[in-house]
Enzyme design. Structure first.
Site, PDB file in Angstrom:
ATOM      1  N   GLY A 251       0.788  -1.222   0.000  1.00  0.00           N
ATOM      2  CA  GLY A 251       0.000   0.000   0.000  1.00  0.00           C
ATOM      3  C   GLY A 251       0.824   1.278   0.000  1.00  0.00           C
ATOM      4  O   GLY A 251       0.264   2.369   0.127  1.00  0.00           O
ATOM      5  N   GLU A 293       5.136  -6.056   1.480  1.00  0.00           N
ATOM      6  CA  GLU A 293       4.593  -6.458   0.182  1.00  0.00           C
ATOM      7  C   GLU A 293       4.307  -5.284  -0.754  1.00  0.00           C
ATOM      8  O   GLU A 293       3.156  -5.022  -1.094  1.00  0.00           O
ATOM      9  CB  GLU A 293       3.286  -7.227   0.403  1.00  0.00           C
ATOM     10  CG  GLU A 293       3.430  -8.370   1.390  1.00  0.00           C
ATOM     11  CD  GLU A 293       2.106  -9.052   1.703  1.00  0.00           C
ATOM     12  OE1 GLU A 293       2.130 -10.252   1.940  1.00  0.00           O
ATOM     13  OE2 GLU A 293       1.061  -8.368   1.695  1.00  0.00           O
ATOM     14  N   GLY A 295       3.821  -3.337  -4.185  1.00  0.00           N
ATOM     15  CA  GLY A 295       3.561  -3.597  -5.601  1.00  0.00           C
ATOM     16  C   GLY A 295       3.697  -2.280  -6.346  1.00  0.00           C
ATOM     17  O   GLY A 295       4.673  -2.015  -7.041  1.00  0.00           O
ATOM     18  N   ARG A 296       2.711  -1.409  -6.122  1.00  0.00           N
ATOM     19  CA  ARG A 296       2.687  -0.091  -6.761  1.00  0.00           C
ATOM     20  C   ARG A 296       4.004   0.666  -6.606  1.00  0.00           C
ATOM     21  O   ARG A 296       4.518   1.249  -7.568  1.00  0.00           O
ATOM     22  CB  ARG A 296       1.562   0.734  -6.118  1.00  0.00           C
ATOM     23  CG  ARG A 296       1.341   2.108  -6.723  1.00  0.00           C
ATOM     24  CD  ARG A 296       0.424   2.963  -5.827  1.00  0.00           C
ATOM     25  NE  ARG A 296      -0.746   2.255  -5.360  1.00  0.00           N
ATOM     26  CZ  ARG A 296      -1.899   2.152  -6.027  1.00  0.00           C
ATOM     27  NH1 ARG A 296      -2.039   2.749  -7.191  1.00  0.00           N
ATOM     28  NH2 ARG A 296      -2.914   1.466  -5.531  1.00  0.00           N
ATOM     29  N   TYR A 337     -11.233   4.883 -10.408  1.00  0.00           N
ATOM     30  CA  TYR A 337     -10.935   5.494  -9.099  1.00  0.00           C
ATOM     31  C   TYR A 337     -10.817   7.014  -9.162  1.00  0.00           C
ATOM     32  O   TYR A 337     -10.304   7.619  -8.227  1.00  0.00           O
ATOM     33  CB  TYR A 337      -9.579   5.017  -8.562  1.00  0.00           C
ATOM     34  CG  TYR A 337      -9.273   3.540  -8.558  1.00  0.00           C
ATOM     35  CD1 TYR A 337     -10.148   2.622  -7.993  1.00  0.00           C
ATOM     36  CD2 TYR A 337      -8.059   3.082  -9.065  1.00  0.00           C
ATOM     37  CE1 TYR A 337      -9.810   1.273  -7.951  1.00  0.00           C
ATOM     38  CE2 TYR A 337      -7.719   1.738  -9.023  1.00  0.00           C
ATOM     39  CZ  TYR A 337      -8.603   0.842  -8.477  1.00  0.00           C
ATOM     40  OH  TYR A 337      -8.263  -0.472  -8.428  1.00  0.00           O
ATOM     41  N   CYS A 364     -15.297   3.302 -26.498  1.00  0.00           N
ATOM     42  CA  CYS A 364     -16.671   3.781 -26.633  1.00  0.00           C
ATOM     43  C   CYS A 364     -17.349   3.955 -25.285  1.00  0.00           C
ATOM     44  O   CYS A 364     -18.290   3.225 -24.944  1.00  0.00           O
ATOM     45  CB  CYS A 364     -17.448   2.838 -27.534  1.00  0.00           C
ATOM     46  SG  CYS A 364     -16.715   2.782 -29.169  1.00  0.00           S
ATOM     47  N   TYR A 393      -0.898  -1.294 -11.951  1.00  0.00           N
ATOM     48  CA  TYR A 393      -2.355  -1.349 -12.093  1.00  0.00           C
ATOM     49  C   TYR A 393      -2.860  -0.682 -13.368  1.00  0.00           C
ATOM     50  O   TYR A 393      -3.985  -0.210 -13.421  1.00  0.00           O
ATOM     51  CB  TYR A 393      -3.044  -0.754 -10.848  1.00  0.00           C
ATOM     52  CG  TYR A 393      -2.608  -1.452  -9.577  1.00  0.00           C
ATOM     53  CD1 TYR A 393      -3.013  -2.756  -9.306  1.00  0.00           C
ATOM     54  CD2 TYR A 393      -1.754  -0.830  -8.678  1.00  0.00           C
ATOM     55  CE1 TYR A 393      -2.579  -3.409  -8.168  1.00  0.00           C
ATOM     56  CE2 TYR A 393      -1.317  -1.482  -7.525  1.00  0.00           C
ATOM     57  CZ  TYR A 393      -1.742  -2.767  -7.278  1.00  0.00           C
ATOM     58  OH  TYR A 393      -1.305  -3.417  -6.144  1.00  0.00           O
TER      59      TYR A 393
HETATM   60  C1  LIG Z   1      -2.535  -5.467  -3.468  1.00  0.00           C
HETATM   61  C2  LIG Z   1      -1.826  -6.023  -2.302  1.00  0.00           C
HETATM   62  C3  LIG Z   1      -0.534  -5.607  -2.006  1.00  0.00           C
HETATM   63  C4  LIG Z   1       0.182  -4.552  -2.801  1.00  0.00           C
HETATM   64  O1  LIG Z   1      -0.402  -3.314  -2.719  1.00  0.00           O
HETATM   65  P1  LIG Z   1       0.377  -2.056  -3.355  1.00  0.00           P
HETATM   66  O2  LIG Z   1      -0.486  -0.926  -3.128  1.00  0.00           O
HETATM   67  O3  LIG Z   1       0.557  -2.350  -4.802  1.00  0.00           O
HETATM   68  O4  LIG Z   1       1.667  -1.966  -2.642  1.00  0.00           O
HETATM   69  C5  LIG Z   1       0.102  -6.187  -0.950  1.00  0.00           C
HETATM   70  N1  LIG Z   1      -0.490  -7.141  -0.190  1.00  0.00           N
HETATM   71  C6  LIG Z   1      -1.743  -7.568  -0.460  1.00  0.00           C
HETATM   72  C7  LIG Z   1      -2.338  -8.619   0.377  1.00  0.00           C
HETATM   73  C8  LIG Z   1      -2.448  -7.025  -1.515  1.00  0.00           C
HETATM   74  O5  LIG Z   1      -3.686  -7.438  -1.772  1.00  0.00           O
END
Ligand SMILES: *Cc1c(COP(=O)(O)O)cnc(C)c1O
Length: 435
Positions: A251, A293, A295-296, A337, A364, A393
């Site tokens: 997150g 964890e 991602g973004r 969003y 469209c 994303y």
């Molecule tokens: C989506 C998700 C993440 C990654 O979230 P980011 O905002 O991309 O860092 C980490 N852990 C879990 C369980 C998720 O569902």
């Protein structure tokens, strides 16, 4: 002014005013790969991995950093992330299959999701993946049974929902009471889940996980949730819960627009580790290893989408629509969003803004607008537009709506570009159809 802060580390504007990424000119990339094209800067990707690993391990050496594949993954990137020492979060059998195909180690793979199917759980067991993060009573029962049938003991974490609001978009808030994710601490479900996990014959409950949502610009929600979940864990020491691993999820925010200032990775690390240390000390509990964890925050800042302008429609006194050759099919975030992005004219990257325009996609839907009321230099059909912070994303949520092929992915570094996913063809679009 060129919004450097939202572009990859290597981005610059050359003497002709053209955007350069990883030493490659935007126009050369567009000529070689066509548009739209997603460009990923390898240096930024690697630097972001290193920054998470280094900043957290500096404060807590027993930290595992797991890349959340749903932000975007493909085999070339899986190899790159493994080289950097990352584990992987997967949320489907498909993401797991990609990890397996990419031959990354499955020891540090975490399987998340609120409704893993029996087939997906069997696939996880067959492939001996490291961790399943159990999200429901249904899953706990099912996984215990499947593991028994397979003659295995599966390591698990339990996903709890701490009931803390991270103040992000309602669609990306996951750790509150009114959420489909996780066992709520508030309702007593989490306590029951822990007891069930400890009792399950074929499961080895080794820790807890939570994920508050995304993107989270504040540190306080992490602090509050870390403290709350550790205190919850301590209540079960007597019953046998040994907190070996503790995961406060992902997150971590990135800057999408020039005025946003997300906390640096070091600040997230400090907030999480210092809270964890203080609370564990207070509870006289051993410090668990940490699982982070992102991602973004890894792939988001590394990605830039490049589009070519086609039709321009001026509605006097109302709005000027500048349409590009991509849109909600490759980037659904503005429509889903209300996400906001910077837009840069790739060939006029340091020109003064002159007019207010709205960047429309080619799909469209009237809601297919990539950016509304942005100030740009005078644009013409044929010009290239770049949207930064587009690595996460966007391609991973891409669709074939209107039967548009999804764009290619190109990795750039030191003036060289490498195709890591080709553009889909019309044949690809009909590949699964049965006549
Ligand atoms: C989506 C998700 C993440 C990654 O979230 P980011 O905002 O991309 O860092 C980490 N852990 C879990 C369980 C998720 O569902």
């Amino acid at each position: 002014m060129f919004p450097q802060s939202v572009f990859p580390d290597t981005a610059k504007v050359d003497s002709q005013g053209e955007l350069v990424l990883g030493g490659c000119r935007a126009s050369d990339l567009a000529d070689e790969y066509g548009t739209p094209v997603y460009v990923l800067d390898e240096e930024t990707l690697r630097a972001r991995c290193r920054s998470f690993i280094d900043e957290f391990r500096k404060l807590h050496p027993a930290t595992h950093v797991s890349y959340a594949c749903k932000a975007y993954i493909n085999p070339a990137l899986a190899r790159l992330f493994e080289e950097e020492g990352m584990g992987f979060d997967v949320v489907s059998g498909g993401e797991l299959a990609l990890a397996i195909n990419s031959q990354v180690s499955l020891d540090e793979v975490y399987f998340h999701g609120n409704n893993k199917t029996p087939q997906e759980l069997s696939e996880a067991l067959e492939n001996n993946i490291g961790w399943v993060v159990v999200d429901s009573f249904y899953e706990m029962d099912l996984l215990d049974r499947l593991a028994g049938e397979a003659g295995k003991t599966q390591d698990i974490l339990i996903r709890v929902s701490p009931g803390i609001d991270p103040h992000t978009h309602v669609y990306t808030t996951t750790g509150i009471l009114d959420s489909k994710f996780g066992f709520s601490i508030q309702t007593g479900d989490a306590a029951n889940a822990v007891r069930m996990g400890l009792a399950a014959k074929n499961l080895n409950l080794r820790g807890l996980h939570f994920h508050l949502g995304s993107p989270i610009f504040e540190l306080e929600p992490y602090r509050a949730a870390v403290d709350l979940v550790l205190r919850f864990a301590a209540e079960f020491r007597e019953e046998g819960l040994e907190l070996q691993r503790f995961s406060p999820g992902g997150g971590f925010a990135i800057g999408y627009t020039r005025d946003q200032e997300p906390p640096p990775v070091s600040a997230y690390a400090e907030a999480i580790v210092s809270t964890m240390t203080a609370t564990c000390q207070d509870l006289k509990m051993d410090l668990p290893s940490l699982v982070i964890e992102p991602g973004r925050a890894i792939i988001g800042p590394a990605g830039v989408a490049i589009y070519r302008i086609g039709a321009i429609k001026d509605v006097p006194g109302v709005r000027k629509f500048v349409s590009v050759d991509g849109g909600m099919g490759d980037n659904i975030r503005p429509a889903l969003y209300q996400a906001q992005y910077e837009v840069v004219a790739a060939g006029k990257a340091n020109w003064e803004p002159e007019e207010k325009v709205t960047i429309a996609g080619k799909y469209c839907e009237s809601g297919d607008l990539l950016a509304t009321d942005v100030m740009l230099p005078k644009l013409e059909s044929g010009d290239l537009l770049a949207i930064p912070a587009a690595g996460a994303y966007c391609p991973s949520m891409a669709s074939n709506y209107n039967m548009n092929p999804r764009p290619p992915m190109v990795l750039v570094k030191d003036g060289k570009s490498r195709l890591i996913r080709r553009r889909e063809s019309y044949q690809d679009l009909m590949h699964c159809d049965v006549v």
